[in-house]
Write a protein that holds these residues in place. Structure first.
Motif, PDB file in Angstrom:
ATOM      1  N   GLU A  89      24.003   1.058  -2.230  1.00 40.21           N
ATOM      2  CA  GLU A  89      24.684  -0.190  -1.902  1.00 40.21           C
ATOM      3  C   GLU A  89      25.440  -0.073  -0.581  1.00 40.21           C
ATOM      4  OE1 GLU A  89      27.153  -1.440  -5.083  1.00 40.21           O
ATOM      5  OE2 GLU A  89      25.500  -1.701  -6.493  1.00 40.21           O
ATOM      6  N   THR A  90      26.017   1.102  -0.326  1.00 39.45           N
ATOM      7  CA  THR A  90      26.735   1.301   0.938  1.00 39.45           C
ATOM      8  C   THR A  90      25.797   1.192   2.121  1.00 39.45           C
ATOM      9  OG1 THR A  90      28.385   2.728  -0.117  1.00 39.45           O
ATOM     10  CG2 THR A  90      28.124   2.933   2.268  1.00 39.45           C
ATOM     11  N   LEU A 137      24.781  -2.324   2.610  1.00 41.33           N
ATOM     12  CA  LEU A 137      25.870  -3.105   3.185  1.00 41.33           C
ATOM     13  C   LEU A 137      25.994  -2.882   4.692  1.00 41.33           C
ATOM     14  CD1 LEU A 137      28.488  -4.849   2.723  1.00 41.33           C
ATOM     15  CD2 LEU A 137      29.677  -2.668   2.425  1.00 41.33           C
ATOM     16  N   ALA A 189      32.810  -4.432   3.392  1.00 39.44           N
ATOM     17  CA  ALA A 189      32.798  -4.334   1.932  1.00 39.44           C
ATOM     18  C   ALA A 189      33.672  -5.410   1.300  1.00 39.44           C
ATOM     19  CB  ALA A 189      33.278  -2.944   1.511  1.00 39.44           C
ATOM     20  N   ARG A 190      34.874  -5.610   1.829  1.00 43.98           N
ATOM     21  CA  ARG A 190      35.767  -6.624   1.279  1.00 43.98           C
ATOM     22  C   ARG A 190      35.165  -8.020   1.446  1.00 43.98           C
ATOM     23  NH1 ARG A 190      38.830  -4.075  -2.310  1.00 43.98           N
ATOM     24  NH2 ARG A 190      40.271  -2.555  -1.403  1.00 43.98           N
ATOM     25  N   SER A 241      32.122  -8.838   1.439  1.00 46.23           N
ATOM     26  CA  SER A 241      31.006  -9.029   0.506  1.00 46.23           C
ATOM     27  C   SER A 241      31.482  -9.160  -0.946  1.00 46.23           C
ATOM     28  CB  SER A 241      30.031  -7.849   0.604  1.00 46.23           C
ATOM     29  OG  SER A 241      30.601  -6.676   0.047  1.00 46.23           O
ATOM     30  N   ALA A 300      33.179  -6.710  -2.604  1.00 49.86           N
ATOM     31  CA  ALA A 300      33.111  -5.412  -3.267  1.00 49.86           C
ATOM     32  C   ALA A 300      34.437  -5.086  -3.942  1.00 49.86           C
ATOM     33  CB  ALA A 300      32.752  -4.328  -2.260  1.00 49.86           C
ATOM     34  N   ASP A 301      34.356  -4.354  -5.071  1.00 47.08           N
ATOM     35  CA  ASP A 301      35.572  -3.924  -5.743  1.00 47.08           C
ATOM     36  C   ASP A 301      36.078  -2.632  -5.108  1.00 47.08           C
ATOM     37  OD1 ASP A 301      33.864  -1.961  -6.660  1.00 47.08           O
ATOM     38  OD2 ASP A 301      33.763  -2.726  -8.703  1.00 47.08           O
ATOM     39  N   ALA A 317      33.677   0.378  -4.947  1.00 45.33           N
ATOM     40  CA  ALA A 317      32.694   0.306  -3.861  1.00 45.33           C
ATOM     41  C   ALA A 317      33.341   0.643  -2.524  1.00 45.33           C
ATOM     42  CB  ALA A 317      32.065  -1.083  -3.816  1.00 45.33           C
TER      43      ALA A 317
END
Length: 413
Positions: free
Chosen positions: A4-5, A8, A129-130, A132, A134-135, A138
């Motif tokens: 996922e990283t 992203l 990440a934020r 998208s 992501a928690d 992540a």
């Protein structure tokens, strides 16, 4: 775990950010070797290298603050090109046998213009990440990935310098660094992801609203403690390097020093990758305390090593504690500081490592000359103990969520 990283960040950003931060790991050792060879003086080389470290330590947070306020693109582009010119200028001056003062000036300028790709890549990746949704788990994986890129660059950079010095000349390594700065630093600056970090906490790049200005003025005390612990982490690096060098010289195997340090870096990078598998229920404060306890316990055997085999074993095991500590401190900072000061704070952490390493290397190097490797390693142990004291006395609380941004999960700190 990292699929996922990578999805992203995309295929290009990790490559250009890694190659863009590689020169930082090359220039410190490269400048020392270059000036030592061209001047014939280790003292002159130390002054030039120290000026480079001082420039980076002082100017790094300033560039981070500019990136927070004006956006990353212009700041990184200007710094990358300026840094390439300064590094090339240092090479020319050293080959021309310039006076020590000129070498120190160019070293300071080369350090001050470091584009801070590593800290800004972290800021950019966290913003992606934020954005998208992501928690925090992540985001922690993203920070683990970025930390591993740093660790690999710290291992590969000096190795490239040593290889270039052995096959050609130290100047070749610094010219390669200048080329990477001009090309990959520029590519990182112009990558579309630069927009992700713009205007965090202010609404738009370069426009500090009344709310944004108030947010910038509030920096919790824990943020300063996290900066201090990174200085101490850098002191561990510098003291370990001095002790390793002193012991391998005593054992008649000075060429092994770089390999021992690289082995420690490889272990650190491997453990850093595994940090994403730590259960989310284990909060960052708990991870920080556990990491600092590991630093103390695993550094104590350094005081007793007296053979090359034991040195490899102890240093490699110690490397397993470095990445968890670094990654956790970056994670705590991301959760603690105002969003509008994230790039500046990340740059402070990186500059703290550089400054702590340079100061400890100078101090422990002298101690090692007078009292042997254990004296240098003792500096590393003291720094580890101080890290542990900070982790067990400082209470870190997550920042108040930015209501203008996408809400994120609680940090669990």
């Amino acid at each position: 775990m990292y699929r996922e990283t990578l999805s992203l960040l995309g295929p290009v950003l990790p490559v250009v950010s890694f190659l863009g931060r590689l020169p930082t790991a090359m220039c410190q050792l490269g400048s020392l070797l270059l000036v030592a060879e061209t001047s014939g003086s280790l003292a002159t080389a130390g002054l030039a290298g120290g000026a480079l470290a001082a420039g980076q330590t002082v100017a790094g947070p300033v560039l981070g603050r500019l990136a927070d306020r004006r956006g990353q693109r212009g700041v990184v582009l200007a710094a990358s090109l300026a840094n390439a010119v300064c590094v090339a200028g240092l090479v020319v001056a050293a080959l021309a046998h310039a006076a020590t003062g000129w070498l120190m000036l160019l070293g300071a300028l080369a350090g001050a213009s470091v584009p801070q790709v590593g800290p800004l890549a972290r800021t950019r990746s966290v913003a992606l990440a934020r954005r998208s949704g992501a928690d925090d788990r992540a985001v922690g994986t993203v920070l683990s990935f970025e930390g591993t890129l740093d660790e690999v660059s710290f291992v590969l950079g000096p190795a490239l310098v040593g290889l270039a010095a052995a096959l050609a000349h130290p100047a070749a390594a610094l010219l390669l660094a200048a080329a990477l700065l001009a090309t990959c630093g520029t590519a990182f600056a112009l990558h579309p992801s630069a927009r992700a970090a713009e205007g965090r906490g202010t609404g738009k790049p370069g426009a500090i609203t009344r709310t944004g200005a108030a947010e910038r003025a509030r920096l919790p005390g824990a943020a300063y403690a996290l900066r201090v612990t990174m200085v101490l982490q850098g002191a561990m690096f510098g003291a370990s390097q001095a002790g390793i060098t002193a012991l391998t010289e005593k054992l008649g195997t000075p060429a092994q020093a770089g390999l021992v340090y690289a082995a420690m870096g490889v272990m650190s990078a491997a453990v850093g990758l595994s940090m994403a598998a730590v259960p989310a229920r284990i909060g960052l404060s708990t991870r920080w305390r556990a990491a600092t306890v590991a630093l103390v316990v695993l550094s104590l055997p350094l005081l007793l090593v007296d053979s090359l085999g034991a040195l490899y074993a102890v240093v490699i095991v110690l490397g397993a504690a470095y990445a968890p500590h670094l990654i956790t401190v970056f994670g705590l900072t991301e959760r603690t500081v105002p969003a509008g000061r994230l790039a500046e704070s990340m740059a402070y952490l990186t500059s703290g490592v550089v400054g702590g390493q340079a100061l400890a290397l100078a101090l422990s190097g002298r101690l090692a000359e007078r009292h042997g490797a254990p004296a240098a390693f003792a500096v590393a142990v003291v720094a580890a103990v101080l890290c542990a004291v900070l982790s067990w006395t400082v209470r870190s609380r997550p920042r108040t969520p930015d209501l203008t941004a996408r809400p994120a999960a609680s940090s669990g700190v």
